[in-house]
Structure formats: structure tokens, C-alpha cells
Write an enzyme that holds these catalytic residues in place. Sequence first.
Site, PDB file in Angstrom:
ATOM      1  N   ASP A  29       7.848 -12.570  -6.010  1.00 46.33           N
ATOM      2  CA  ASP A  29       8.872 -13.604  -6.190  1.00 46.33           C
ATOM      3  C   ASP A  29      10.263 -12.993  -6.289  1.00 46.33           C
ATOM      4  OD1 ASP A  29       6.664 -15.178  -6.327  1.00 46.33           O
ATOM      5  OD2 ASP A  29       6.815 -15.647  -8.452  1.00 46.33           O
TER       6      ASP A  29
ATOM      7  N   LYS B  74      16.454 -20.088 -19.173  1.00 47.67           N
ATOM      8  CA  LYS B  74      16.020 -19.634 -17.842  1.00 47.67           C
ATOM      9  C   LYS B  74      16.238 -20.676 -16.756  1.00 47.67           C
ATOM     10  CE  LYS B  74      12.115 -17.867 -15.184  1.00 47.67           C
ATOM     11  NZ  LYS B  74      10.708 -17.405 -15.207  1.00 47.67           N
TER      12      LYS B  74
ATOM     13  N   ASP C 111      10.939 -18.884  -2.258  1.00 45.51           N
ATOM     14  CA  ASP C 111      11.253 -17.473  -2.502  1.00 45.51           C
ATOM     15  C   ASP C 111      10.068 -16.738  -3.123  1.00 45.51           C
ATOM     16  OD1 ASP C 111      11.323 -18.746  -4.950  1.00 45.51           O
ATOM     17  OD2 ASP C 111      12.969 -17.536  -5.734  1.00 45.51           O
TER      18      ASP C 111
END
Length: 975
Positions: A652, A743, A908
Site C-alpha cells: 500500500d 489518520k 493505491d
Amino acid sequence: MMNEKETPPTKKSMAELLSKFDPQSPPPLQSASLEDLQIWFECESQRESVLRYEKIINSARERKDFASLSTVQSQILRWYQPLRNSISNEQRSYIMGENRRDNDGEVEGKPTRKKDQKKYGPFLCTLQPEKLAVIVSHETTMATLLKGGEETLMHVANKIGSAVEAEVNVQALLKKRMARTNTNIRNDTDEVMSTDTQSVASTTIMDDNNSQEISASGEKMPDDTIITDDNKPLSGNWMYGANHLQQFIDEMRISKPSKKTRIRVERANARARKLLNSEDKVWTSAEKVKVGVALLKIFIDVAKIKSHIHNKGGMRAAEPAFIYEKRLIGHNKSVGFITMNQTFYKQVVEDDYISFEPFTTRHQPMIVPPTPWTGPKDGGYRALEVKLMRTHGCNLQEDALYEADLSTVLDGLNVLGSVPWMINPIILEAAQRCWKEGIAIGDIPSQKDFEVPPEPIRPESYPDFMTLDKESEQYKTIVEEYNLYREAMMKYRRIRQKNMDLRSLRCSAILKLDQADKFKGFDKLYFPYNLDFRGRTYPIPPHLSNVGSDLCRGMLTFAHSKPLGPRGLYWLKVHLANLAGADKMSFDDRAAFAEDNMENIRDCVKDPFGSNRWWMGLDDPFQALATCNEIVSAIDSGDPASYECSFPIHMDGSCNGLQHYAALGRDKVGGKAVNLCNYNKPQDVYIGVMHEVVRRVAEDAEEVLDFDVNQNLNELTKAQKAKLKTHRAAKLVNGLIDRGVVKRTVMTSVYGVTYIGARKQIQEKVEEKLEAQGLDVDEIENEIHVACGYLASMTMEVMGELFTGARQTMNWLATCARLISSQGQPVSWMSAIGVPAVQPYRQKKPYTITTILQSVVLMNYSDNLPLHKQRQASAFPPNYVHSLDSSHMLMTALEMDRRGLTFSAVHDSFWTHPCDIDEMNMVLRESFVDLYTKPLLEELKKTWELQYPSLEFPDLPERGDLDLSEVKDAPYFFQ
């Protein structure tokens, strides 16, 4: 197991396959190839559900055993035939031009049935009543379940109308495909209808003990006869023809009706001719909602369940399975809702999850490789029509696709779609057990609702309230009562919404398990892909795919296995640490984490539901359990390097949006923070932001205020109120902030997250922490709301200061977009791999349509509407970056395919076999450098200057000194 390479002894045509259709099981491979079976799955729609229902009824009737049916089956089957009959009557009412009014007449601006019928009638008659009965029951149940038991009337009606349109299109596609064979379609259809419609001829009355067949005259009728309202039979072929209305008209002509009846039929024919003769007609939202509401009203009137209340005769009373009601939203706005009966909802959830099989989507995983994409409308499924791009109705976007060279993106989509997958039976079995035993873990939600307090009673209104003295006790008492009521109502609605969310999650989990169970016997599954308008790729199946949640990903594995080789076991161990949340350390330390937990790993593999349930506490439990099984199997094989492994490992990106911004602007500071540079240990951008946010919050919480915080708020100045608000907010969240709290906001900040979105993200985490401390978050909801807003602003402020390079690039992109939209033009650009992108954002124009239930407000999204200039500007930076990350992924996919390596991706997150991780890491880095070696921003500006010569675009942001070639040696660029 089914094997794609097996050759069936006798291959039958699709027409023959459908003519021998058994609604209880797919055609066996002895009779059909996988290609035929794939088409069967795509066409396994309302017709097959009709036959399935009727076969179940016949089977139960023959056994005289309705108790063997599941609760949900028996309920829906009770609705099916009276619903079919009511729809048939409504169709006949339209076709015959019968002048009947609704029972209510014309009330509150609602049209009479006859008046509205002229608009929805042609659409209502495009399908057989059997199919429409299945559609309306399935779509209404599914739409309300997915929203926790209730959904707006407009949404449900639109879903029903869209399903009717889709079924009409599938019939047309199937007819075309079957017409290409050398089979006499009409003869085959007549044959299947004469054998499969035996129970359609009669009305089946079901109760708990028996059923009986009767005709309108009380006599048993032949199996292939349909009884009309005037007690005259029509052939069974009328019910199942490809064009329902036209066949009825033809039937009436043959039967030589009276002149008056013939005129009525001809009028109906004239009203419907345009619809019936236009195969490419796209139904408007208004048309879909009107026919949806018409069917919904019939369904609500018919669908009943037995309540726990007994009537005077000792029988259990019937109550509606679905309720239509209007609710006030705000002061002057009311919205219609369709609510599922709570008793029926509990029956659905408590029933075995296989009961959901009839409700699953038509767009399912494929059992053969998808049809390669060759153009904007050519590719994907065999019979189902899907588009290359989800354009949101933007005609400019669709036109651009036909003008562009799409060869690269089409090749990339075909690479992704050609990857064969299969179901991991170990994880499927574990997930099924979690569901059945009520174990809340990962994507398997709790099956217990929160306790909802009684709905508060609104205080009595006081007509003279506005004239009262604000200092009087009466005024203060009234205000206090109302405030208490408002707080109680907010708490009531919050808890009720939590239960709705839980129910929605349960429904989602059931659908995932159902799809996995349905396809577990196939050696190979495939996911056809298409694009959004930015060029991002998505699998088309909505419930089960590798883009799904942890549960979906855990239940999927590559169909082909490869030996682990010298490094495969190492990457399996690293992968397990990532799934456990131990991903902030070096790769070697992550592998050591797995070694240190080997006893836990073995215990979980030996008995996942034993005393050691270590895997259940990990961040991604189902993927982790699958990884544990592979690690143990590889080690116990005695030769891990030779162990055949099909489990995918993924790498990732490290806050991938910021990586793209750093590369665009050659931002060295930002590049270091997101691992574009060579470091021995991974850099954690989230930790850096967290530390700065923690420091600032602590300062605000510890600040000593120079005024009395206990005095009346009305006595404080505006500045003092603001200081007090900040101080209290900081004190509430001080000590609660960790990496997880910030996050999501950091990750989405580069994708244009708003203040409201950031606050919601942070509030979810803060509430979890406060609940863990034993606090009732509903009691202090207002304080939490304010504190999380404060924390969201703080986090976004820190992000802007730490990543100035990214902020400069974002501002430049937004400024250019604002200039373009000022010319009345949508922002458009060409992606790095040749995908034309046109932003579809325009001002919504509401318009009202009247239905037989209520007026419904729809939104017009026409290209002729004015642009939404603010959204054109604010959405462009994240949309442009999304087009870049998609370009990077597809470039990697094409190179991996050229090397003969399996590759899949979720934006991604790049996937391959464990033995090929090292090579994939090299490929994705080289592709990234190749992408950003191009002068992307320079070419973008040049294109715009040619398009808009009258505009003066700002200079490009100043570039930094980041050396892009360093990315090739950056070990934690993707990790």
C-alpha cells in the site's frame, strides 16, 4: 469443483438451456459450457425468480408441507400471487381504458388513478405481472433493509422503476443474442412456457396448513390458461412474451372485441407505441418514479404479515409488512418514507442468510473471463449492458470518450478483469460461523440493537409565549422544558439511527456471505471493471470483489498458485504484521512480529473458535486468519520455498495522495514525510501530524483563563466566549489523541475533505475512546460535537503548515479551475494515460412530479444547467490527483502483464503473489518515476491556454529539489 477446461459431451444453445431451466439449480456442465452458464447467471433475473417461487409453491403443495419453507420464503410467497393478480388488474385497467378512480379520489393535489395511469401505464405494461410482482417485492425489501429498515419513498420508487427498466433491457439483449443462434426462439419459448407455467394458471391461496387452486368461476382450469377479469381465458404465451403490451393488443385483435373495446385498445397502443418501438430509449427519472410509486402502492396494499395480536375470532390479525408515512423534515418540508414492519425485519435477519439469494444484484462475479473492452459501450458482461465509464449523465464526458484514444486504459482494464479468483472456503466457513453464532467481528456486526428510549412527548405549546417576559419564571420554565425535550429527542434519534446503521451493516454482511456461498464451487471467478469519470477503476459487482472490505478480501484468493520461492514466506509474515496494525516498523521487524506470535498463529489455525482467538482482535481479522493459514501450511510443508500459494499479498502507498503532490511539486520535505526517499525505517506522516496536534491541544487545555468560567455566559464578551469554548473543547479531547484519531483526516485532506467531513471522522474515534472510559456519549453529545470540530480545525491547520508544497500545488489547481468555471465551462483534462475527464458538477434544478401517493421532488442534472462553480474549483485538485493515482496503477498493471505476472489493485493498494512482491515493488516504482518524469502540470497549463486564450493562468508553483530517481531505492514507498 467445476473446471473450465472440461468439455461437455453435448453443448446446447442458450435457448435450449433456458427451455430446460430448473429454478432450483443451475444447468449442469454435462449440458452446458461455462459460457452458457455465465449467460444463465446474467439472465437469472425476475423470470427465474417467478419460476422459482412457483416451483416452491408446487413442491410444498404436493408435500402438503408449508412448514418446511423458511419464514421469509413463506411470507413473500403469500404476497406473490395476490400481488401478481393486482398488478395484472392494473395493467388491464390501463389497456382497456377503464374509467375508475382511486378510493381517495383527488386529495391534496394527488391525481386520480386514471389521470396518472396514462403516464405510468405504458411502462407498467412492458413486463409480465409475475415479473413485476417479484421486482417490487425484492426491490422494496432490499432498499429498506440496506438502510436499516426504512428508506425514502423517492429512493424506493426509483429503485423499482430502474429495476423494471433493467429487466426490459435484459429481455431485449437476451432476445438479440438468442436470435443470433439457429434456434427457433418462439418455439422454444412456447415449449418452456407450456411446461414451466403450470401454477401461473391458478390462484394459490396459502395458509399455514394447506393451499388450493381455484379459478374465478370456482372450477379448476387447464394448466396453460390465464383467467381475465371478464372470466375469459387467454393463452399462457400472453404472460411471457418478450413484448407484453404488444402481445396483449395482438391477442385482443384476434379475439375480435367490440368496437368500443377495440378503440380503447388502440388508444392504449398509440400512447405506448413510442416506448415500445424505441429500443434505445432511456427512461427518465420521472417515468421511473411514477411506475415505481404505482407498483409500490399496490405492494403496500397487498403485503401483510401476521401480527402477535389476535382478533375476536381468535385468529392472528394481519398488519402491513411495509408502511408509507410522511414525516416533517424542518419547518415546512415533509418527506415520504417506506418503513419495514419490525416483526418482518426480525424475521428476515433471523432467517438463514440464504433467504437473501433472490435479492442479490444482477451484476455478479463472472465465471468466465469478461468480454474485453473495445469501446465506451463494448465490454464487460456477455448479455448485461454496462458502460465503460460512470459519467453521472454528463453528455460532454460521453462524447469525449468517443473522440479519445482509449487503447491504453482499455488494455489496463482488460488486464485487471482477466485475473482469475476463487473463494477461500476456510474463511467463508469462519465468517458464516461468526454470523450464525452472533460473533461481532470486523464486518460481521452485532446482532443486538441498542436499547431505544421511549420517544419523548413534545411539550404543550403556549400561544402567548412570544409576549412573555424573558425574566419571568414561566418563560424560563417553558424554555427549559423545550430544551429538555429537544435534547431527549436528539438522543432518541441518535440511538434510533445507530440501530438503522447496524441493520444496514447486517444486510451488507449477509449479501457478501450469500455471494461467496453461491460461487464457492467454481474454480475461477472474474470481476469485470469499469471507470469513474476521473479514470479510477472499480469492479462492477457491488457486493463481492477485492475492492470490498476485510471480509470480502479474506474470502478471496487467486485461482492460480505459485511456489513461494526464497522470499515468499518472508512477505507472508510482513503481510500478517500489516494486517495486525504492526506496520510502523521495518520489514524485518514486521517479520519478527509474526515469528514472535507463532504460537498464536498456530492456535488460530488449529481452532479459530477455540480458547485462543488472537486473530479476532487484529485490525483486519479475516485477512489475518487467511494469512495465518498460509504461513502454517508453508512451514509445515517442510519446504516453504516449494509450497504452492495462491494468497495475494498487497503493498500500500504511504499516504498516497501526498506522495503524488510531493512528486508533482518535487517537494523534498513532503517527499521525506511520505517515504519517497531512501530511509532504513518507514516515515509516519500521521505520527508527525499527531505530535504537533497533541502539543497544541495540551497548550489550550492547560491555559489559565483570566476570567471566571462559572459566570453566566451572557455576561462574557465575544472573545471570552470563544476562549472558553476552545478551552473546554481542548480539555475534553486532551489525552485522547493518537495516530488513529488524526489518520483519516490527514489521509483525506489532500482529497478535499471538508471541515464537516473531518469533524465526523474524528468524532467516530473520539466517541469510541470516551465509551471505553465508561462515559455516556449521548449525554454529552453537544460537548463532543464542539470538541471534535475544534480538533478537526486544528488537524487541518497543522497539515497546511507542515505540507506547504502540497498546499501550493492544490491552490494552483483550484485557482485555474475557478478561472475556467468563470467562463461557464466545466473543468476538463486528459489523464496521463489518455482518459478524457470532464467534471460533471452543475447546479441542481429541482422539479416536482405528482404521483398517486404524493408529490415527489426530483433533481435535474442536465448539461444545460449552470455550473456549480464552487464545486468545480474545490473538487478539481483531488479529482486530478485521483486521475494520477489511477494512471500509476494502470501503468503498473500493464507492465506486470507484459512480464507474465498476476496483478490486481485497489487504487493505491497493489496485489500479487508472495513470490513476486519484490519484482512488483520494482515495477511500481519505475512506473511512478516514468509518470512524473513527464511535465504534467506544464502540459495541463498549455492545454488550458489553448482552450481559453482569453484567460491568464497563474504561473506554476515553484518546484522543489526532490530527486525522483530516489523513489526507486525507497523501500517504504509502498509497504
